[in-house]
Write a protein that holds these residues in place. Structure first.
Motif, mmCIF file in Angstrom:
data_model
loop_
_atom_site.group_PDB
_atom_site.id
_atom_site.type_symbol
_atom_site.label_atom_id
_atom_site.label_comp_id
_atom_site.label_asym_id
_atom_site.label_seq_id
_atom_site.Cartn_x
_atom_site.Cartn_y
_atom_site.Cartn_z
ATOM 1 N N ALA A 8 0.828 -1.204 0.000
ATOM 2 C CA ALA A 8 0.000 0.000 0.000
ATOM 3 C C ALA A 8 0.864 1.256 0.000
ATOM 4 N N LEU A 9 0.377 2.287 -0.684
ATOM 5 C CA LEU A 9 1.037 3.589 -0.638
ATOM 6 C C LEU A 9 0.777 4.237 0.715
ATOM 7 N N LEU A 10 1.814 4.817 1.299
ATOM 8 C CA LEU A 10 1.637 5.594 2.511
ATOM 9 C C LEU A 10 1.114 6.984 2.143
ATOM 10 N N PRO A 11 0.468 7.673 3.080
ATOM 11 C CA PRO A 11 0.087 9.060 2.803
ATOM 12 C C PRO A 11 1.320 9.887 2.443
ATOM 13 N N SER A 12 1.111 11.031 1.836
ATOM 14 C CA SER A 12 2.226 11.896 1.461
ATOM 15 C C SER A 12 2.992 12.337 2.706
ATOM 16 N N GLU A 13 4.221 12.787 2.511
ATOM 17 C CA GLU A 13 5.018 13.257 3.638
ATOM 18 C C GLU A 13 4.332 14.409 4.356
ATOM 19 N N ALA A 14 3.690 15.286 3.605
ATOM 20 C CA ALA A 14 2.989 16.415 4.226
ATOM 21 C C ALA A 14 1.853 15.920 5.112
ATOM 22 N N GLU A 15 1.090 14.921 4.624
ATOM 23 C CA GLU A 15 -0.015 14.366 5.413
ATOM 24 C C GLU A 15 0.495 13.656 6.658
ATOM 25 N N LEU A 16 1.564 12.856 6.514
ATOM 26 C CA LEU A 16 2.116 12.130 7.648
ATOM 27 C C LEU A 16 2.652 13.096 8.703
ATOM 28 N N ALA A 17 3.371 14.113 8.249
ATOM 29 C CA ALA A 17 3.926 15.081 9.189
ATOM 30 C C ALA A 17 2.815 15.777 9.970
ATOM 31 N N SER A 18 1.738 16.103 9.282
ATOM 32 C CA SER A 18 0.611 16.767 9.936
ATOM 33 C C SER A 18 -0.083 15.824 10.918
ATOM 34 N N THR A 19 -0.325 14.572 10.485
ATOM 35 C CA THR A 19 -1.003 13.598 11.338
ATOM 36 C C THR A 19 -0.198 13.280 12.592
ATOM 37 N N LEU A 20 1.124 13.186 12.438
ATOM 38 C CA LEU A 20 1.989 12.810 13.547
ATOM 39 C C LEU A 20 2.531 14.023 14.297
ATOM 40 N N SER A 21 2.102 15.215 13.893
ATOM 41 C CA SER A 21 2.507 16.464 14.556
ATOM 42 C C SER A 21 4.022 16.575 14.655
ATOM 43 N N THR A 22 4.677 16.454 13.524
ATOM 44 C CA THR A 22 6.126 16.541 13.497
ATOM 45 C C THR A 22 6.574 17.300 12.262
ATOM 46 N N SER A 23 7.843 17.584 12.164
ATOM 47 C CA SER A 23 8.379 18.292 11.011
ATOM 48 C C SER A 23 8.715 17.310 9.898
ATOM 49 N N ARG A 24 8.842 17.817 8.677
ATOM 50 C CA ARG A 24 9.209 16.961 7.542
ATOM 51 C C ARG A 24 10.614 16.380 7.747
ATOM 52 N N VAL A 25 11.503 17.159 8.348
ATOM 53 C CA VAL A 25 12.876 16.689 8.570
ATOM 54 C C VAL A 25 12.881 15.489 9.522
ATOM 55 N N THR A 26 12.156 15.607 10.630
ATOM 56 C CA THR A 26 12.075 14.514 11.597
ATOM 57 C C THR A 26 11.405 13.292 10.978
ATOM 58 N N LEU A 27 10.331 13.526 10.222
ATOM 59 C CA LEU A 27 9.632 12.420 9.566
ATOM 60 C C LEU A 27 10.555 11.679 8.613
ATOM 61 N N ARG A 28 11.330 12.412 7.834
ATOM 62 C CA ARG A 28 12.214 11.766 6.853
ATOM 63 C C ARG A 28 13.280 10.909 7.531
ATOM 64 N N ARG A 29 13.748 11.340 8.704
ATOM 65 C CA ARG A 29 14.722 10.528 9.435
ATOM 66 C C ARG A 29 14.079 9.210 9.864
ATOM 67 N N ALA A 30 12.828 9.279 10.307
ATOM 68 C CA ALA A 30 12.115 8.060 10.711
ATOM 69 C C ALA A 30 11.861 7.152 9.512
ATOM 70 N N LEU A 31 11.457 7.735 8.388
ATOM 71 C CA LEU A 31 11.207 6.950 7.179
ATOM 72 C C LEU A 31 12.486 6.291 6.686
ATOM 73 N N ALA A 32 13.600 7.014 6.783
ATOM 74 C CA ALA A 32 14.883 6.456 6.342
ATOM 75 C C ALA A 32 15.259 5.231 7.172
ATOM 76 N N LEU A 33 15.003 5.273 8.481
ATOM 77 C CA LEU A 33 15.282 4.118 9.339
ATOM 78 C C LEU A 33 14.419 2.921 8.955
ATOM 79 N N LEU A 34 13.139 3.181 8.677
ATOM 80 C CA LEU A 34 12.243 2.100 8.276
ATOM 81 C C LEU A 34 12.647 1.519 6.921
ATOM 82 N N LYS A 35 13.159 2.375 6.051
ATOM 83 C CA LYS A 35 13.644 1.876 4.752
ATOM 84 C C LYS A 35 14.882 1.007 4.950
ATOM 85 N N ASP A 36 15.768 1.412 5.857
ATOM 86 C CA ASP A 36 16.950 0.597 6.164
ATOM 87 C C ASP A 36 16.541 -0.762 6.729
#
Length: 257
Positions: free
Chosen positions: A39-67
């Motif tokens: 499944a496609l995840l919501p866009s980074e903007a949607e995820l950041a808004s839903t999780l109340s975080t910044s795009r920079v912080t979200l991308r670090r979390a996504l990078a770990l999950l990709k690893d």
């Protein structure tokens, strides 16, 4: 004893904890099926808004999950949950359901359309003389693996050739297995197609999203065209793989990712 207190900036513990917390939150959603395999995840903007975080912080979390190999990304598609690979050979005639089941996964099909109609122009062109009165049996199915939609398959066959095929028959088997002729070969063309009509809803993609499109013309043992089909797949879940080898071994296929 001298105690020295530093007045320098604190260590960035809070930031590290924050992206780890985002990572754990996303892991829970992946494990619970909120974002099922493929499944496609919501866009980074949607995820950041839903999780109340910044795009920079979200991308670090996504990078770990990709690893960790649980999510992946593609340019233009965004992030998606990784699914177990499945190959369907291109070099021989077989059904997608059969290949899914051979890999120990649950294959399902939902019959969406069963009707006698005049086929689209490109289908009539492929069928040529076989159309006769220009009427065809038109069948549309939604294919699933382990409960998740893989692709939409539309098939057309001359109405007189498919006269004895019932709705119940089409629910249970692929159309090429139901035709009263010996199906021996097919020509398949792979291209891209924008998601229109019901495809965005069926496959869970935005309108206009690029889909993998495989159009197949199937022949009987007399060389007559007996079936024309169009299958579309979400490229975040599927890809065609061709290994080029000198020993001519068949290693081509469609892979569910």
């Amino acid at each position: 004893l001298v105690l020295i207190l530093s007045s320098g900036p604190p260590m960035p513990v809070a930031r590290e904890l924050r992206y780890q917390a985002i990572r754990r939150a996303l892991e829970k959603r992946l494990a619970s099926g909120t974002y099922p395999p493929g499944a496609l995840l919501p866009s980074e903007a949607e995820l950041a808004s839903t999780l109340s975080t910044s795009r920079v912080t979200l991308r670090r979390a996504l990078a770990l999950l990709k690893d960790d190999g649980v999510i992946d990304s593609r340019q233009g598609f965004g992030w998606f949950a990784v699914a177990e690979p499945l190959r369907q050979p291109l070099g021989r005639l077989t059904s997608l359901d059969a290949q899914i089941e051979s890999e120990g996964r649950r294959a399902e099909r939902e019959l969406l359309t069963f009707e006698i109609c005049v086929a689209p122009t490109w289908v009539r062109h492929e069928l040529r003389q076989e159309l006769g009165d220009d009427r065809t049996l038109h069948v549309v199915r939604l294919n699933k693996a382990d409960g998740q939609p893989i692709g939409r398959n539309s098939a057309w066959s001359p109405a007189d050739l498919a006269a004895d095929i019932s709705f119940a028959d089409a629910q249970g088997q692929s159309l090429h297995r139901l035709l009263p002729v010996a199906v021996t070969s097919a020509r398949q063309t792979i291209t891209a197609l924008g998601a229109t009509g019901d495809d965005p809803r069926l496959l869970g993609v935005p309108k206009g999203f690029p889909l993998l499109c495989a159009r197949r013309t199937t022949y009987d043992d007399q060389g007559r065209v007996v079936l024309v089909s169009e299958a579309v797949y979400n490229p975040a879940r599927t890809e065609y793989v061709v290994d080029l080898r000198t020993d001519q071994a068949d290693s081509s296929g469609i892979r569910l990712i």
